[in-house]
Write a protein that holds these residues in place. Structure first.
Motif, PDB file in Angstrom:
ATOM      1  N   THR A  15       0.739  -1.019  -0.026  1.00 28.66           N
ATOM      2  CA  THR A  15       0.029   0.170   0.095  1.00 28.66           C
ATOM      3  C   THR A  15       0.972   1.388  -0.100  1.00 28.66           C
ATOM      4  OG1 THR A  15      -0.261  -0.015   2.435  1.00 28.66           O
ATOM      5  CG2 THR A  15      -1.988  -1.074   0.975  1.00 28.66           C
ATOM      6  N   LYS A  19       2.087   3.752  -7.531  1.00 35.24           N
ATOM      7  CA  LYS A  19       1.772   2.861  -8.787  1.00 35.24           C
ATOM      8  C   LYS A  19       2.589   3.140  -9.700  1.00 35.24           C
ATOM      9  CE  LYS A  19      -2.687   1.757 -10.646  1.00 35.24           C
ATOM     10  NZ  LYS A  19      -4.007   1.676 -10.181  1.00 35.24           N
ATOM     11  N   LYS A  42      -2.856  -4.753  -8.384  1.00 34.54           N
ATOM     12  CA  LYS A  42      -3.596  -4.039  -9.114  1.00 34.54           C
ATOM     13  C   LYS A  42      -3.142  -2.460  -8.512  1.00 34.54           C
ATOM     14  CE  LYS A  42      -8.007  -2.952 -11.000  1.00 34.54           C
ATOM     15  NZ  LYS A  42      -8.009  -3.100 -12.181  1.00 34.54           N
ATOM     16  N   PRO A  43      -3.036  -2.638  -7.137  1.00 29.46           N
ATOM     17  CA  PRO A  43      -2.560  -1.171  -6.491  1.00 29.46           C
ATOM     18  C   PRO A  43      -1.056  -0.843  -7.080  1.00 29.46           C
ATOM     19  CG  PRO A  43      -3.114  -2.560  -4.639  1.00 29.46           C
ATOM     20  CD  PRO A  43      -2.914  -3.355  -5.897  1.00 29.46           C
TER      21      PRO A  43
END
Length: 71
Positions: A15, A19, A42-43
């Motif tokens: 997290t 990206k 995906k993150p």
């Protein structure tokens, strides 16, 4: 042995990652693995593609450009 604390630490590290404008293809015959990989990646990647059908792999690789391919 799977430890939930280890998984939680791993997810926390993801997290905080930035990206990346990258395209990744994950190939596996287990749909649960593909679903998990998509959730985790995906993150981080701008586009995550998954494929479980081995007959489609050649088409995908020749008609798309990927930054990373995981088998």
């Amino acid at each position: 042995m799977f430890r939930f604390g280890t998984f939680t630490y791993f997810m926390e590290q993801i997290t905080v990652m930035k990206k990346v404008k990258g395209k990744i293809l994950v190939i596996d015959d287990d749909r649960d693995v593909l679903h998990s990989a998509r959730m985790v990646l995906k993150p981080v990647f701008s586009e995550v593609m998954t494929e479980s059908n081995p007959q489609q792999i050649n088409y995908l690789i020749t008609h798309n450009e990927y930054d990373v391919i995981l088998l």
